[in-house]
Scaffold this active site. Structure first.
Site, short mmCIF file in Angstrom:
data_model
loop_
_atom_site.label_atom_id
_atom_site.label_comp_id
_atom_site.label_asym_id
_atom_site.label_seq_id
_atom_site.Cartn_x
_atom_site.Cartn_y
_atom_site.Cartn_z
N TYR A 47 45.97 31.77 6.80
CA TYR A 47 46.49 31.33 5.51
C TYR A 47 47.97 31.64 5.44
O TYR A 47 48.38 32.75 5.77
CB TYR A 47 45.75 32.03 4.37
CG TYR A 47 46.24 31.66 2.99
CD1 TYR A 47 46.02 30.38 2.47
CD2 TYR A 47 46.92 32.58 2.19
CE1 TYR A 47 46.46 30.03 1.21
CE2 TYR A 47 47.37 32.24 0.91
CZ TYR A 47 47.13 30.97 0.42
OH TYR A 47 47.57 30.64 -0.84
N ASP A 64 53.90 35.18 10.75
CA ASP A 64 53.72 35.35 9.31
C ASP A 64 53.17 36.76 9.06
O ASP A 64 51.98 37.02 9.23
CB ASP A 64 52.77 34.28 8.76
CG ASP A 64 52.56 34.42 7.25
OD1 ASP A 64 53.14 35.35 6.65
OD2 ASP A 64 51.82 33.59 6.68
N LYS A 94 54.39 40.55 -0.15
CA LYS A 94 53.53 41.67 -0.55
C LYS A 94 54.27 43.03 -0.58
O LYS A 94 55.00 43.26 -1.53
CB LYS A 94 52.26 41.66 0.29
CG LYS A 94 51.51 40.33 0.03
CD LYS A 94 50.15 40.15 0.62
CE LYS A 94 49.52 38.88 0.06
NZ LYS A 94 49.18 37.85 1.00
C1 LIG Z 1 49.41 36.30 0.83
C2 LIG Z 1 49.87 35.55 2.00
C3 LIG Z 1 50.73 34.44 1.90
C4 LIG Z 1 51.09 33.83 0.58
O1 LIG Z 1 51.81 34.70 -0.22
P1 LIG Z 1 51.89 34.41 -1.80
O2 LIG Z 1 52.86 35.45 -2.29
O3 LIG Z 1 50.50 34.58 -2.31
O4 LIG Z 1 52.39 33.03 -1.98
C5 LIG Z 1 51.22 33.88 3.06
N1 LIG Z 1 50.88 34.35 4.27
C6 LIG Z 1 50.04 35.40 4.41
C7 LIG Z 1 49.71 35.90 5.78
C8 LIG Z 1 49.50 36.03 3.28
O5 LIG Z 1 48.64 37.03 3.44
#
Ligand SMILES: *Cc1c(COP(=O)(O)O)cnc(C)c1O
Length: 426
Positions: A141, A234, A262
């Site tokens: 994701y 990512d 995060k």
């Molecule tokens: C949470 C997450 C996202 C998206 O971040 P948001 O702040 O919710 O838009 C993208 N990549 C990874 C790996 C994530 O865990």
């Protein structure tokens, strides 16, 4: 007001009652509680119930709720203004803190969410390589931008179908799907397509916790070099969670572009993407790749991020301490499950943990989907009843925060024993 009443009211005004779908508890078939406040390792709902919180706002709160240092930094920043729309020094301070830690990052740009970070990273990769193709992995994701909302039909496919309504096929036609931990599935795409970038969660946390195999990630790096594609790691979740340097100490694999989110915002909405100068200087205003944000680099968010990373860098033993708690928790859960006749696979990376009700090792999305979701729903419901809040889906990662004591971990394990024996005696 009860939790049920609050959620009924929320549903009247907000689709599904939530601003992010997983919060609705759809996968476990119950009603979510509505939080009044958080404190340390715990959340308190509007009825005064207390929950040991293994979600921690889905990752950001590595020091737990209401950490005094981060809170003070935010309060001080708020007194100076909520947003300036001009450069502020804490943007540079936080950027330097991150850049100094990573030898594959010279410059960084702040955005407001992980979704923006990955979306912008892909645009940058396309602008830099002057190619269009993108490879992503099933089960990874990267936020909810159009080109990334895509899943496989079945098994190994190169073209996917959008996993959301409202995404035109024209937009996802450049997104090619590969299988996590399967280098051949990537190689096959490279042979027929012109690829600008490969985006991957090096420690996948959004299909449950499924780390990349070391030889797979190393081979992926080599393929990107061979075909002139940008490797986007990512690390929105794994950054400052799996370790101080995210996935990088586990693999020794350098990124061309790294995304963060995060933890770097300490609970405020901030994310970022960074790379070496040659790539980052393609961004507007230096280069031709446009990217912008009214609230990007917000001074309050920067202050929270700076306070959070300062604490992280000051504490040599932080990740070892968190990992020990995560390992103890997983050991306890597995024993409790097994002794009641339930198979469980567990995984820990730093402060991240995950478990599947599955007989077999989980290495990719298809493996993960073979897990017992009905059992997870029962386990989640029983744990919540005993005051332990786990992710309301098996395909998420759990998080330890530094405010969690050994007693908290033991409490969670005792609750798991109780929950499993209740399910067995059902
Ligand atoms: C949470 C997450 C996202 C998206 O971040 P948001 O702040 O919710 O838009 C993208 N990549 C990874 C790996 C994530 O865990």
């Amino acid at each position: 007001m009860t939790n049920e009443q609050a959620f009924e009211l929320a549903k009247k005004y907000i689709p599904g009652g939530v601003d992010s779908p997983v919060r609705a508890f759809g996968s476990v078939g119950t009603t979510p509680f509505t939080t009044q406040r958080g404190e340390g390792a715990y959340l308190y709902d509007i009825q005064g119930n207390r929950y040991l919180d293994f979600i921690q706002s889905w990752g950001p709160l590595i020091f737990g709720h209401c950490d005094k240092d981060i809170q003070d930094a935010v309060i001080n920043a708020v007194k100076l203004g909520l947003s300036y729309g001009t450069p502020c020094q804490d943007e540079t301070n936080l950027a330097k803190m991150i850049v100094d830690e990573f030898d594959d990052i010279d410059k960084i740009r702040f955005v407001n969410s992980g979704t923006e970070a990955t979306m912008s990273a892909i645009r940058l990769a396309r602008g830099y390589t002057k190619k269009d193709g993108l490879i992503k992995f099933e089960g990874c994701y990267h936020g909810h931008s159009d080109a990334l909302l895509i899943k496989a039909g079945s098994g190994a496919t190169t073209y996917g179908n959008a996993s959301s309504a409202g995404v035109p096929n024209d937009i996802i036609k450049n997104t090619h799907l590969a299988i996590y931990n399967d280098i051949q599935s990537v190689e096959k795409i490279f042979q027929t397509q012109s690829i600008a970038a490969v985006i991957i969660e090096p420690i996948a946390g959004n299909m449950g916790l499924v780390p990349a195999k070391k030889e797979f990630l190393i081979a992926l790096r080599k393929l990107c070099d061979k075909f002139g594609a940008v490797l986007i790691l990512d690390e929105v979740m794994s950054g400052f969670r799996a370790s101080k340097h995210g996935s990088k100490p586990f693999y020794g694999v350098k990124a061309d572009i790294t995304t963060f989110g995060k933890v770097i915002g300490g609970g405020m909405p901030t994310a970022a993407f960074g790379a070496r100068s040659e790539i980052m200087d393609c961004l507007s205003p230096n280069g031709a790749v446009y990217q912008a944000g009214t609230l990007s680099g917000n001074p309050v968010a920067m202050a929270a991020g700076k306070a959070s990373l300062t604490k992280i860098f000051k504490d040599e033993n932080l990740y070892a301490r968190l990992e020990k708690k995560a390992s103890n928790l997983m050991k306890g859960f597995k024993q409790a499950a097994n002794s009641n006749g339930f198979a469980m696979q567990t995984c820990v990376r730093g402060s991240m943990f995950g478990f599947f009700f599955n007989q077999n090792e989980v290495n990719n999305y298809a493996d993960a989907l073979k897990s017992d979701t009905a059992l997870y729903a029962k386990f989640h419901t029983n744990m919540l009843k005993h005051g332990v809040y786990l992710a309301p889906s098996q395909f998420e990662t759990g998080f330890i925060c530094d405010a969690m004591s050994d007693d908290d971990i033991n409490f969670a394990i005792s609750s798991a024993k109780l929950a499993f024996s209740e399910i067995k005696n059902g």
